[in-house]
Write a protein that holds these residues in place. Structure first.
Motif, PDB file in Angstrom:
ATOM      1  N   GLY A  72      -2.917   5.011   0.482  1.00  8.76           N
ATOM      2  CA  GLY A  72      -3.772   3.671   0.486  1.00  8.76           C
ATOM      3  C   GLY A  72      -4.085   2.926  -0.429  1.00  8.76           C
ATOM      4  N   THR A  73      -3.600   3.331  -1.543  1.00  2.15           N
ATOM      5  CA  THR A  73      -3.697   2.562  -2.929  1.00  2.15           C
ATOM      6  C   THR A  73      -2.833   1.485  -2.812  1.00  2.15           C
ATOM      7  N   LEU A  74      -3.326   0.325  -3.460  1.00  2.00           N
ATOM      8  CA  LEU A  74      -2.321  -1.067  -3.839  1.00  2.00           C
ATOM      9  C   LEU A  74      -1.407  -0.831  -4.878  1.00  2.00           C
ATOM     10  N   SER A 128       0.947  -1.142  -0.282  1.00  2.00           N
ATOM     11  CA  SER A 128       0.086  -0.018   0.093  1.00  2.00           C
ATOM     12  C   SER A 128       0.966   1.209   0.125  1.00  2.00           C
TER      13      SER A 128
END
Length: 195
Positions: A16-18, A12
């Motif tokens: 918070g994005t993968l 992450s």
């Protein structure tokens, strides 16, 4: 470059994005310092498409149908009674007639479809799903529903609609680029696609 999308562990970012650290590392070397977000997104789309295809193949119960053959069988399941021509199937699937011919050969060998003469054009044939093909689709329906439900677990309807929209935007952009490269312009489009 085939291995860019095969990392097993995701990470992450600060927002918070993968992201896929293995893909990022490989793509940074390829991009030589340029931003890699578009390249990473393309690798993620490819990974996601392969994940969907793997689940669909698993749901096919080991019958050996490729994703392309499965798509044709599904299209023929909802086709009118006279079936569809190879050209119609190719346009609907967005692939070449040659590719569709090979897929139809496979489906016909497995007795899931059959070629029949076109009533309106003696030089053409149409492809129809057989009762065995309909039974195959019916047996595939529930495992496929369960697999897709599991794959998209945690996605709400808004996210699914947005994902569909973004994927189809990619398809639309690719079609515009292809038309531009072939010298044709999409209907109503006077500008070449921007990079």
């Amino acid at each position: 470059m085939k291995d860019v999308h095969k990392s097993r562990e995701l990470a992450s970012g600060p927002d918070g994005t993968l992201y896929d650290p293995g893909a990022r590392s490989s793509l940074q070397a390829l991009a030589e310092g340029d931003a890699t977000l578009a390249l990473e997104a393309a690798a993620a789309v490819r990974s996601a498409a392969q994940a969907v295809d793997r689940l669909r193949s698993h749901g096919a119960g080991g019958r050996g149908l490729s994703a392309g053959a499965l798509d044709l069988l599904a299209r023929l399941n909802t086709a009118p009674g006279e079936g569809l021509s190879i050209g119609e199937l190719a346009r609907a699937a967005g692939v070449s007639s040659r590719n569709v011919t090979g897929l139809v050969d496979t489906l016909e060998r497995d007795r899931l479809v059959r070629r029949v003469p076109d009533r309106n054009d003696r030089r053409s044939v149409r492809v129809r799903i057989t009762p065995a093909g309909r039974a195959w689709i019916e047996a595939f329906r529930e495992p496929a529903r369960r697999a897709m439900s599991a794959l998209f677990r945690g996605f709400d309807e808004t996210e699914l609609a947005q994902l569909r929209h973004l994927c189809l935007r990619l398809v639309d952009n690719q079609q515009r680029i292809e038309q531009h490269l072939s010298g044709a312009r999409p209907q109503g489009d006077t500008q070449p696609p921007s990079a």
